[in-house]
Scaffold this active site. Structure first.
Site, mmCIF file in Angstrom:
data_model
loop_
_atom_site.group_PDB
_atom_site.id
_atom_site.type_symbol
_atom_site.label_atom_id
_atom_site.label_comp_id
_atom_site.label_asym_id
_atom_site.label_seq_id
_atom_site.Cartn_x
_atom_site.Cartn_y
_atom_site.Cartn_z
ATOM 1 N N SER A 158 42.313 38.601 39.347
ATOM 2 C CA SER A 158 41.272 38.952 39.326
ATOM 3 C C SER A 158 40.281 37.986 38.459
ATOM 4 O O SER A 158 38.924 37.813 38.540
ATOM 5 C CB SER A 158 41.068 40.221 38.172
ATOM 6 N N HIS B 112 41.171 43.870 43.916
ATOM 7 C CA HIS B 112 40.168 43.029 44.558
ATOM 8 C C HIS B 112 40.484 42.747 46.028
ATOM 9 O O HIS B 112 39.200 42.052 46.480
ATOM 10 C CB HIS B 112 40.073 41.935 43.641
ATOM 11 N N LYS C 267 35.816 48.995 42.660
ATOM 12 C CA LYS C 267 35.301 47.235 42.853
ATOM 13 C C LYS C 267 34.721 47.708 44.250
ATOM 14 O O LYS C 267 33.370 48.306 44.579
ATOM 15 C CB LYS C 267 36.479 46.536 42.847
#
Ligand SMILES: *Cc1c(COP(=O)(O)O)cnc(C)c1O
Length: 392
Positions: free
Chosen positions: A176, A204, A236
Site C-alpha cells: 500500500s 489495492h 478502495k
C-alpha cells in the site's frame, strides 16, 4: 501520576512526525475542497472513481428506502440481511471462490481471518511491509510471529523451515505504501511445498489489476489452491466500505464460528451492500476505467522521470515519490498545497525510518490534463527546493 501526553505529543512534533487530519469539505474526487481550499487531489484510494458515482449513490438510496439504514444486529443474531447475502454470493462468483464472507472493515477482516486460523503452537509468517492490520492480526493471534524480507521468497523459505503447527503465510497483494506487487507465484510455491496456507490481502489490487478487476490473483492466473485465503476491501476501488474474505466452504464456515471480529460486531448497513453490488458491476464491466488509469500511470511515470524524481517499482495506481527525510517530505507536500495540489507525505512509522515519501495515487476520474498539472507543480517545487542535502 500522569501519562505525560503533552511530552509525547511535543516529541512527535519535534520529529516532524505529527499527524493531522485534513478536513474534506466536498465529496471524494479529483477536485476537492480541503480546509476551505479548493485542491486537485492525488491521494485517495478511490482508484476507479466510484466513491461518488451517480449509479452507486442511487443504489444506496434505493437500498435505504427498501431496507432502512442500520444493520440492527450482528450477522449471527438478526443482522444478516438479503443484500448482505446477495453481495457475498456476487463476491464469491467474482473471485471464483465457493464462498465469500462480508466484514465491516478490512482491518476487521484481517484480524478475524488470521486469529481464526492460527493460535498458540502455530506459525504466522508475514512480509515486513505488510499493512498494519495484518501485522496486528499476527501479533494478536498468539501464533509464533515472524517477518520475512520484503517480497523475498527465499527469505520466506528459510522461515518456513523452522515453522511449527499450522502455518499461515500472509502478504499484501499490492503493497500500500510502495505500489509494488507481491511475487505471488513464488510465495505460493514455497507455501505449498511446506503445506502452509497463503493469505493475500488485495485491498489495492481489486479493481485496477486483472483483466476484469479481479486483482493480483487474476493478474497472475492463480488458483484457489495457490491462494486459499483471499481478502479484499471495499473502501478502495469499490468506492464504498467494508471488506470480504473469499475461500472454501470450510474456510468461511470456520470464520463464521471462530472469527471474533466477525461475530461480535453489528453488520454493515444493508444499503451499503446494495451500493457495493452496483459498484462491483461497474468495476467488472467498465474496462475503460482500468485502461484510462494505465494511460495516466504511464504518463505520470514518464513525466516524473523527465523531472528526475525517484519513483518506485510500481505499475499500479500507487506511485510514490521517494524523498527520505520526513521534514523534507512534509515541506514538498506543503509547497504543492500552496500550488493547489494535494499529495500526502507518508512518514515513519507508517514506512521505515529514512524512507518518507510523497504517496501519489492516480484514479480513473483524473484527466491527462490534471496529471500534467501535477507534473508541472512537482517540477516547480523540486526546482525551488534545490538538490537534496546529501546524506551519509
Ligand atoms: C486499507 C487497507 C486495509 C484496511 O481496510 P479498511 O476497510 O480501510 O479497514 C487492509 N489492508 C490493506 C492492505 C489496506 O490497504
Amino acid at each position: 501520576m500522569s501519562f505525560d501526553l503533552a511530552a509525547r505529543l511535543a516529541a512527535r512534533r519535534a520529529e516532524n512526525l505529527y499527524r493531522q487530519r485534513p478536513l474534506l469539505e466536498s465529496p471524494q474526487g479529483p477536485q476537492v475542497v480541503v480546509d476551505g481550499q479548493p485542491l486537485l487531489a492525488f491521494c485517495s484510494n478511490d482508484y476507479l472513481g466510484l466513491a461518488n458515482h451517480p449509479q452507486v449513490i442511487e443504489a444506496w438510496r434505493a437500498g435505504a428506502s427498501r431496507w432502512g439504514v442500520g444493520g440492527g444486529a450482528s450477522h449471527l443474531v438478526i443482522g444478516h440481511s438479503s443484500p448482505h447475502h446477495a453481495l457475498e454470493e456476487a463476491l464469491a462468483e467474482f473471485t471464483g471462490r465457493p464462498r465469500a464472507l462480508l466484514f465491516t472493515t478490512g482491518y476487521m477482516a484481517n484480524l478475524g481471518a488470521v486469529t481464526a486460523l492460527v493460535g498458540q503452537g502455530d506459525t504466522v509468517l508475514e512480509d515486513r511491509l505488510n499493512h498494519a492490520s495484518l501485522l496486528d492480526a499476527g501479533l494478536l493471534s498468539g501464533a509464533r510471529f515472524n517477518r520475512y524480507l520484503h517480497n523475498d521468497a527465499a527469505s520466506l523459505a528459510k522461515r518456513l523451515e523452522k515453522a511449527t503447527g499450522n502455518t499461515l503465510v500472509v502478504t499484501d497483494g499490492v503493497f500500500s505504501m510502495d505500489g509494488d506487487i507481491a511475487d505471488l507465484p513464488a510465495l505460493a510455491r514455497e507455501a505449498k511445498a511446506k503445506g502452509a496456507w497463503l493469505m493475500v490481502d488485495d485491498a489495492h489490487g481489486f479493481g485496477p489489476l486483472g483483466a476484469n478487476g479481479g486483482g493480483i490473483v487474476e493478474h497472475f492466473g492463480l488458483s484457489r489452491e495457490d491462494v486459499p485465503v483471499l481478502v479484499g476491501t471495499l473502501g478502495k476501488a469499490f468506492g464504498t466500505a467494508g471488506a470480504f474474505v473469499a475461500g472454501s466452504e470450510e474456510l468461511i464456515e470456520s470464520l463464521i464460528q471462530f472469527a471474533r471480529p466477525y461475530i461480535y460486531t453489528t453488520s454493515q448497513p444493508p444499503a451499503l451492500a446494495c451500493a457495493t453490488l452496483k459498484s462491483l458491476e461497474l468495476l467488472r464491466s467498465e474496462h475503460w476505467r482500468r485502461e484510462h488509469l494505465q494511460t495516466l500511470i504511464r504518463q505520470f511515470r514518464h513525466g516524473a522521470e523527465q523531472i528526475g524524481l525517484e519513483l518506485m517499482d510500481s505499475f499500479t495506481p500507487i506511485q510514490p515519490i521517494m524523498i527520505g527525510d520526513a521534514g523534507r517530505a512534509v515541506r514538498v507536500s506543503q509547497m504543492l498545497r500552496e500550488r493547489g495540489l494535494m499529495v500526502t507525505a507518508i512518514r515513519p512509522p507508517t514506512v521505515p525510518a529514512g524512507s518518507a515519501r510523497l504517496r501519489v495515487t492516480l484514479t480513473a476520474a483524473h484527466s491527462e490534463a490534471q496529471v500534467q498539472l501535477l507534473l508541472d507543480g512537482l517540477a516547480d517545487c523540486f526546482q525551488q527546493l534545490g538538490p537534496e542535502p546529501s546524506h551519509a
